[in-house]
Design a protein around this motif. Structure first.
Motif, PDB file in Angstrom:
ATOM      1  N   ASP A 118      -9.653   4.657   0.786  1.00 53.59           N
ATOM      2  CA  ASP A 118      -9.927   3.648   1.802  1.00 53.59           C
ATOM      3  C   ASP A 118      -9.050   3.965   3.011  1.00 53.59           C
ATOM      4  O   ASP A 118      -7.915   4.430   2.864  1.00 53.59           O
ATOM      5  CB  ASP A 118      -9.594   2.247   1.276  1.00 53.59           C
ATOM      6  CG  ASP A 118     -10.547   1.803   0.185  1.00 53.59           C
ATOM      7  OD1 ASP A 118     -11.766   1.937   0.381  1.00 53.59           O
ATOM      8  OD2 ASP A 118     -10.073   1.330  -0.860  1.00 53.59           O
ATOM      9  N   PHE A 119      -9.579   3.723   4.200  1.00 56.13           N
ATOM     10  CA  PHE A 119      -8.853   4.004   5.435  1.00 56.13           C
ATOM     11  C   PHE A 119      -8.525   2.669   6.094  1.00 56.13           C
ATOM     12  O   PHE A 119      -9.421   1.964   6.556  1.00 56.13           O
ATOM     13  CB  PHE A 119      -9.688   4.923   6.333  1.00 56.13           C
ATOM     14  CG  PHE A 119      -9.963   6.235   5.661  1.00 56.13           C
ATOM     15  CD1 PHE A 119      -9.054   7.266   5.746  1.00 56.13           C
ATOM     16  CD2 PHE A 119     -11.116   6.418   4.900  1.00 56.13           C
ATOM     17  CE1 PHE A 119      -9.288   8.479   5.103  1.00 56.13           C
ATOM     18  CE2 PHE A 119     -11.360   7.615   4.258  1.00 56.13           C
ATOM     19  CZ  PHE A 119     -10.444   8.641   4.353  1.00 56.13           C
ATOM     20  N   LEU A 150       0.836  -1.196   0.000  1.00 54.79           N
ATOM     21  CA  LEU A 150       0.000   0.000   0.000  1.00 54.79           C
ATOM     22  C   LEU A 150       0.873   1.249   0.000  1.00 54.79           C
ATOM     23  O   LEU A 150       1.951   1.260   0.605  1.00 54.79           O
ATOM     24  CB  LEU A 150      -0.883   0.050   1.250  1.00 54.79           C
ATOM     25  CG  LEU A 150      -1.839  -1.099   1.483  1.00 54.79           C
ATOM     26  CD1 LEU A 150      -2.409  -1.030   2.892  1.00 54.79           C
ATOM     27  CD2 LEU A 150      -2.950  -1.059   0.452  1.00 54.79           C
ATOM     28  N   ILE A 151       0.383   2.287  -0.643  1.00 54.30           N
ATOM     29  CA  ILE A 151       0.996   3.608  -0.550  1.00 54.30           C
ATOM     30  C   ILE A 151      -0.116   4.573  -0.186  1.00 54.30           C
ATOM     31  O   ILE A 151      -1.166   4.586  -0.829  1.00 54.30           O
ATOM     32  CB  ILE A 151       1.670   4.036  -1.871  1.00 54.30           C
ATOM     33  CG1 ILE A 151       2.843   3.115  -2.187  1.00 54.30           C
ATOM     34  CG2 ILE A 151       2.137   5.495  -1.780  1.00 54.30           C
ATOM     35  CD1 ILE A 151       3.525   3.414  -3.505  1.00 54.30           C
ATOM     36  N   GLY A 152       0.118   5.342   0.866  1.00 56.89           N
ATOM     37  CA  GLY A 152      -0.900   6.292   1.300  1.00 56.89           C
ATOM     38  C   GLY A 152      -0.353   7.252   2.331  1.00 56.89           C
ATOM     39  O   GLY A 152       0.837   7.243   2.653  1.00 56.89           O
ATOM     40  N   TYR A 160     -15.384  -7.896  14.924  1.00 58.82           N
ATOM     41  CA  TYR A 160     -14.359  -8.397  14.014  1.00 58.82           C
ATOM     42  C   TYR A 160     -13.428  -7.253  13.633  1.00 58.82           C
ATOM     43  O   TYR A 160     -13.841  -6.112  13.522  1.00 58.82           O
ATOM     44  CB  TYR A 160     -15.008  -8.999  12.768  1.00 58.82           C
ATOM     45  CG  TYR A 160     -15.884 -10.179  13.095  1.00 58.82           C
ATOM     46  CD1 TYR A 160     -15.344 -11.456  13.221  1.00 58.82           C
ATOM     47  CD2 TYR A 160     -17.250 -10.020  13.313  1.00 58.82           C
ATOM     48  CE1 TYR A 160     -16.149 -12.532  13.541  1.00 58.82           C
ATOM     49  CE2 TYR A 160     -18.056 -11.091  13.640  1.00 58.82           C
ATOM     50  CZ  TYR A 160     -17.503 -12.343  13.751  1.00 58.82           C
ATOM     51  OH  TYR A 160     -18.299 -13.412  14.076  1.00 58.82           O
ATOM     52  N   SER A 161     -12.171  -7.607  13.416  1.00 55.76           N
ATOM     53  CA  SER A 161     -11.160  -6.609  13.081  1.00 55.76           C
ATOM     54  C   SER A 161     -10.307  -7.117  11.920  1.00 55.76           C
ATOM     55  O   SER A 161      -9.935  -8.286  11.885  1.00 55.76           O
ATOM     56  CB  SER A 161     -10.283  -6.363  14.308  1.00 55.76           C
ATOM     57  OG  SER A 161      -9.219  -5.515  13.989  1.00 55.76           O
ATOM     58  N   THR A 162     -10.022  -6.230  11.000  1.00 57.71           N
ATOM     59  CA  THR A 162      -9.097  -6.537   9.901  1.00 57.71           C
ATOM     60  C   THR A 162      -8.018  -5.470   9.910  1.00 57.71           C
ATOM     61  O   THR A 162      -8.315  -4.277   9.841  1.00 57.71           O
ATOM     62  CB  THR A 162      -9.832  -6.540   8.544  1.00 57.71           C
ATOM     63  OG1 THR A 162     -10.882  -7.510   8.589  1.00 57.71           O
ATOM     64  CG2 THR A 162      -8.877  -6.877   7.416  1.00 57.71           C
ATOM     65  N   ALA A 170      -4.590   6.410   4.688  1.00 57.82           N
ATOM     66  CA  ALA A 170      -5.578   6.760   3.660  1.00 57.82           C
ATOM     67  C   ALA A 170      -4.972   6.416   2.308  1.00 57.82           C
ATOM     68  O   ALA A 170      -3.954   6.976   1.915  1.00 57.82           O
ATOM     69  CB  ALA A 170      -5.920   8.243   3.721  1.00 57.82           C
ATOM     70  N   VAL A 171      -5.594   5.464   1.615  1.00 56.02           N
ATOM     71  CA  VAL A 171      -5.107   5.004   0.317  1.00 56.02           C
ATOM     72  C   VAL A 171      -6.147   5.379  -0.731  1.00 56.02           C
ATOM     73  O   VAL A 171      -7.296   4.939  -0.662  1.00 56.02           O
ATOM     74  CB  VAL A 171      -4.872   3.474   0.319  1.00 56.02           C
ATOM     75  CG1 VAL A 171      -4.403   3.003  -1.036  1.00 56.02           C
ATOM     76  CG2 VAL A 171      -3.890   3.089   1.413  1.00 56.02           C
ATOM     77  N   ASN A 172      -5.738   6.216  -1.683  1.00 53.53           N
ATOM     78  CA  ASN A 172      -6.663   6.656  -2.724  1.00 53.53           C
ATOM     79  C   ASN A 172      -7.151   5.485  -3.556  1.00 53.53           C
ATOM     80  O   ASN A 172      -6.382   4.590  -3.900  1.00 53.53           O
ATOM     81  CB  ASN A 172      -6.007   7.684  -3.648  1.00 53.53           C
ATOM     82  CG  ASN A 172      -5.810   9.015  -2.984  1.00 53.53           C
ATOM     83  OD1 ASN A 172      -6.556   9.382  -2.090  1.00 53.53           O
ATOM     84  ND2 ASN A 172      -4.800   9.748  -3.407  1.00 53.53           N
TER      85      ASN A 172
END
Length: 141
Positions: free
Chosen positions: A54-55, A6-8, A98-100, A32-34
């Motif tokens: 997406d956060f 990921l890059i954000g 639940y957690s991811t 925060a990933v666009n």
């Protein structure tokens, strides 16, 4: 295979804590990933109030966690290499949650700035005022 890249940008400063007993460091932050949207789609989403990013929660362990807490801050651009981890737990009311998360194996700092002054840590040498123009004929290649 469970691999994530990921890059954000950080949405907040990393939170550093140490695990009782072992003293191992762990840092948490949200990235925060666009989303991969065209300009038109992005404008359309923004007009409708739909998120264009997406956060994603990131967890970092050990010395790297300490480095993240010391050198990263809200808004900083980073690259994450890691894997998805899912878990669940029961609340006090007996409800299952639940957690991811992304467990980071590697965090690359893509911007270097002083956390306190928000100025660049690096210098390219001379200031722009001290540069002299060079004619193409003067270049030996």
């Amino acid at each position: 295979m469970n691999s994530v890249v990921l890059i954000g940008r950080l949405t907040r400063d990393p939170e550093l804590r140490f695990i009782a007993g072992s003293g191992r460091a762990v840092a948490n932050f949200t990235l925060a990933v666009n989303k991969n949207l065209s300009k038109e789609k992005k404008r359309e989403f923004e007009e409708k109030g739909i998120a264009t990013a997406d956060f994603i929660r990131i967890v970092v362990w050990g010395k790297q966690a300490e480095n993240c807490a010391n050198y990263l801050s809200k808004g900083r651009l980073v690259a994450i290499n890691g894997y998805i981890s899912t878990s669940s737990y029961k609340t006090n009311t007996g409800e299952t949650r639940y957690s991811t998360d992304i467990l980071a194996n590697n965090v690359e700092f893509l911007e270097w700035k002083d956390k306190k002054t928000k100025k660049d840590d690096f210098s390219y040498g001379a200031e722009p005022d001290n540069f002299q123009s060079v004619e193409d004929d003067d270049i030996p290649f």
